[in-house]
Each structure stands twice: as structure tokens, then as C-alpha cells.
Design an enzyme around this catalytic site. Sequence first.
Site, PDB file in Angstrom:
ATOM      1  N   PHE A 113       0.467  -0.886  -0.253  1.00 23.35           N
ATOM      2  CA  PHE A 113       0.034  -0.274   0.111  1.00 23.35           C
ATOM      3  C   PHE A 113       0.625   1.607   0.123  1.00 23.35           C
ATOM      4  CE2 PHE A 113      -2.676   2.847   1.677  1.00 23.35           C
ATOM      5  CZ  PHE A 113      -3.741   2.488   1.536  1.00 23.35           C
ATOM      6  N   ASP A 184       2.788  -5.901   7.682  1.00 23.45           N
ATOM      7  CA  ASP A 184       1.977  -4.861   7.967  1.00 23.45           C
ATOM      8  C   ASP A 184       0.859  -5.896   7.748  1.00 23.45           C
ATOM      9  OD1 ASP A 184      -0.542  -3.091   7.588  1.00 23.45           O
ATOM     10  OD2 ASP A 184       0.656  -1.582   6.232  1.00 23.45           O
ATOM     11  N   TYR A 209      -9.788  -0.455  11.200  1.00 18.17           N
ATOM     12  CA  TYR A 209     -11.596  -0.297  10.970  1.00 18.17           C
ATOM     13  C   TYR A 209     -11.647  -0.938   9.642  1.00 18.17           C
ATOM     14  CZ  TYR A 209      -7.598   2.526   8.508  1.00 18.17           C
ATOM     15  OH  TYR A 209      -6.733   2.734   6.946  1.00 18.17           O
ATOM     16  N   LYS A 210     -10.891  -1.751   8.975  1.00 21.04           N
ATOM     17  CA  LYS A 210     -11.042  -2.867   8.160  1.00 21.04           C
ATOM     18  C   LYS A 210     -12.853  -4.036   8.888  1.00 21.04           C
ATOM     19  CE  LYS A 210      -7.649  -0.467   5.611  1.00 21.04           C
ATOM     20  NZ  LYS A 210      -6.262  -1.073   4.523  1.00 21.04           N
ATOM     21  N   ARG A 356     -13.116  -4.275  -6.341  1.00 22.91           N
ATOM     22  CA  ARG A 356     -12.313  -5.074  -5.545  1.00 22.91           C
ATOM     23  C   ARG A 356     -14.240  -4.940  -4.079  1.00 22.91           C
ATOM     24  NH1 ARG A 356      -8.465  -2.858  -1.316  1.00 22.91           N
ATOM     25  NH2 ARG A 356     -10.145  -1.727  -0.664  1.00 22.91           N
TER      26      ARG A 356
HETATM   27  C1  LIG Z   1      -5.613   0.662   4.544  1.00 19.77           C
HETATM   28  C2  LIG Z   1      -4.089   0.770   4.465  1.00 19.77           C
HETATM   29  C3  LIG Z   1      -3.626   1.160   5.206  1.00 19.77           C
HETATM   30  C4  LIG Z   1      -4.046   3.133   5.840  1.00 19.77           C
HETATM   31  O1  LIG Z   1      -3.425   3.404   6.659  1.00 19.77           O
HETATM   32  P1  LIG Z   1      -3.367   4.946   7.454  1.00 19.77           P
HETATM   33  O2  LIG Z   1      -1.998   5.594   8.113  1.00 19.77           O
HETATM   34  O3  LIG Z   1      -4.644   4.334   8.864  1.00 19.77           O
HETATM   35  O4  LIG Z   1      -4.255   6.450   6.870  1.00 19.77           O
HETATM   36  C5  LIG Z   1      -1.672   1.320   5.734  1.00 19.77           C
HETATM   37  N1  LIG Z   1      -1.192   0.566   4.926  1.00 19.77           N
HETATM   38  C6  LIG Z   1      -2.366  -0.834   4.295  1.00 19.77           C
HETATM   39  C7  LIG Z   1      -1.179  -1.895   3.942  1.00 19.77           C
HETATM   40  C8  LIG Z   1      -3.725  -0.581   4.511  1.00 19.77           C
HETATM   41  O5  LIG Z   1      -3.729  -1.226   3.882  1.00 19.77           O
END
Ligand SMILES: *Cc1c(COP(=O)(O)O)cnc(C)c1O
Length: 397
Positions: A113, A184, A209-210, A356
Site C-alpha cells: 500500500f 503489515d 477499521y477494516k 474489489r
Molecule cells: C489501509 C492501509 C493503510 C492505511 O493507513 P492509515 O494511516 O490508517 O490511513 C496503510 N497500509 C496498508 C497496507 C493498508 O492496507
Amino acid sequence: MTQFQSRRDMFHLPSGITYLDGNSLGPMPKDAVDQARQTMADEWGEMLIMGWNKADWMNLPGRLGDRIGRLIGAPSGSTVVGDTLSIKVYQAVASALELRPGRKVVLSDNGNFPTDLYMAKGLLDSLDQGYELKVVDPEAVSDAIDASVAVVMLTQVDYRTGRLHDMQAITRKAHDAGALMIWDLAHSAGALPVDLEGCEADFAVGCTYKYLNGGPGAPAFIYVRPDLADQVRPALSGWLGHEAPFAFDLDYRPGEGVSRMRVGTPPVIQMAVLDAALDAFDGVDMSDIRAASIALSEQFIREVEAGCSDVELASPRDPEARGSQVSFRFGEGYAAMQALIARGVIGDFRAPDIMRFGFCPLYNTADDVSQAAAALCEIIATGEWDQPQFKTRKAVT
Ligand SMILES: *Cc1c(COP(=O)(O)O)cnc(C)c1O
């Protein structure tokens, strides 16, 4: 009735909506409303500042960390909650780098990400000591691990395709080369079984939050391997990670173990919501969730492929190589997703052409899957997506 019917009843699922986007933002657990009200009215309202002690607000980061720890194979006392995932990524990379002096490479992949890569690059640029962020194809990660690598930083599940990294094998490879491993778990925690202790990961981070349904902006978590935690310098050395915050010393001394990864004041109300959300996982075995998620995903692929030939599976076909989402490529994927949403079937779109769909057995059923597959196939067969209102990009896709 489905296997998790009693869990499904714990969520507020708006009528007329088929929700397949819990991989981006989980739905609201009904008890979260009462929990937030109680925390506000009975604790903040009545206790005022005494709430930090009386309602034990100060220990929420560790207590919630332990509740999440159970779902990711982390022993009690090794995980804390706070800040956003981007911040926790920064902390993990900064702390890990210091444990490997002399090595200059942080290795990641181009399926990661972007914020993880941005945060790592930003840190390396600030350090200005010749560090390199090396980004390779996901399939090339294992071979790219050598003695120059200080830290391997990967997201287990690719947010676009759902491709799953082999945590055990890559962690072992990193350790054999003398590198540290950061995972992660943004798309893993609450979605599939993770065994941080078993695979000896050094650091792990993730958001809540996911799949954990903690609500928009819910704080992230960080895990540090217990035998490393007391050696780690937290980089973001905030007062609540201090050994004795209320001594108000002018010098920083890190707190015990993972508690040093705390930074500042925790968002108490959002944490109360997360606390209520985690109740949905009580007594649930992650391997049962995984089995049910594979059944839903396999059903979706089967029904979509039987009903339309214009889409292409972007996710690995082998369910063992996939997280809890299924992605299809379609040239006009953005418009098709908007048309689906107009029909009440909610997934999301990731550029350039990926539609998705996330599957969460705690509240998704085989009926949801059938409805989504049928709607998608109809929209594509009839060209229903080909309307101007579906083609204007919104800020959040
Ligand atoms: C959703 C997600 C994020 C989001 O980061 P925030 O700081 O919470 O906005 C970061 N890394 C990955 C791999 C994600 O899937």
C-alpha cells in the site's frame, strides 16, 4: 441461517444493501453506539478527568492490543493500539533500522500500500545516511533478501489483488540473511489466522477499521517481538511511551516492553467503539472465519465467471494464496462499480481497472454473494455501467 448468524445480528447492516467492502471499512457493530454513549455520558460526562483512572482509560491501548493479539497470534503484552497505521509503519521501520546498524536497505514490494512506502521513504530521506528503499515485484522479494538488507517490510495481503505472502517462509528468509521482518496486517487482522509468535516476526502493524470494524479513523496497532521490545528505541518518543509519564522528567526513558510504542494521548471514544467491535470476535476461531471466507470467495468467483466473460480474475485462483477479497479486472471497472453501488451492492475500485470485493463471514452470507455476482454480471451484460453519472470520479473511490 448461516454459521455466524448470531454474529451477523451484532452488526447494523442497512436494509437493501449488500456490503462487500468490509476490507476498507467494516460495518458498524450495534453495541458500538451504546458503548460510545456510555463512554461519553457515564465516563467523560460524569467522571471528567477522573475517567483516566476510574474508567481505566489509560490502559485502553494495552488492553485492546491484547484483544487484537489473540487474533494475530501475539502473546499478551506484546501489542498496543494507537495513532494511525502510517505512523505505526514509521515507528516500526525506524526502530528496526537501528537494530541493524551498517545495513542500508529497506526491502519492500510494489504490491504494498503506497503509504507504507511513502512513510519508509520519508524516514530514510530524513535520516540522510545513505539508506535505500528497494521496491521489487512481490514474487521477487524472497530472492532479493541478502546481507545488505536491514529490514524487510511487507503487507501480507495485497490490497489490490488479494495475493497472500507466505509469512513463515519470508520471515525465515529474512532472519537467515540477518535482516528484521516487519509485517503489515492491515488486510489480515480479523480476516485470516496469523501466527506472529510462530513465525517469529519482529514487528507487525495493522489497522482496526477494516476487518476489525473499529469505525472510520479507528486507531492502529503495533506488535513488537517480546524479546526485542526492551531493546527497541521507539523513535517517536512521546510522553505516554515514557517509563513514568507523570514524573514529567525532562529526559526520555522508554517504558517497559511494547508500551514504549505508545506516543500521545489515546482517542478514548474511538477506542471504546473498537472495544465493542472486538466483541464480535469473542469465542470465534480465526480458522473457522478463514474456512467460511474461502467458501464465500470461491462461490463468488464461480458465479461471476459462469455469468460473464468480460471480466478477468485479478486475484490468485488458489484460495490458499489469497486473502479475504476477490478482485476482477474490467476496463470500465470504475463505472461498473458505481453502477453496482447504485443497485445497493457495495464493493470498491482501485485504479487502474480493479473491482474489489471483500468477504467477511461474520456478516456476509452466501445470499450476499449470489446477489452481488448476479448484479455484476447483469450490469456488464446490458452495458448498464455506460452512463455519464457512473463515470465521474469521486474523491474517495
Ligand atoms: C489501509 C492501509 C493503510 C492505511 O493507513 P492509515 O494511516 O490508517 O490511513 C496503510 N497500509 C496498508 C497496507 C493498508 O492496507
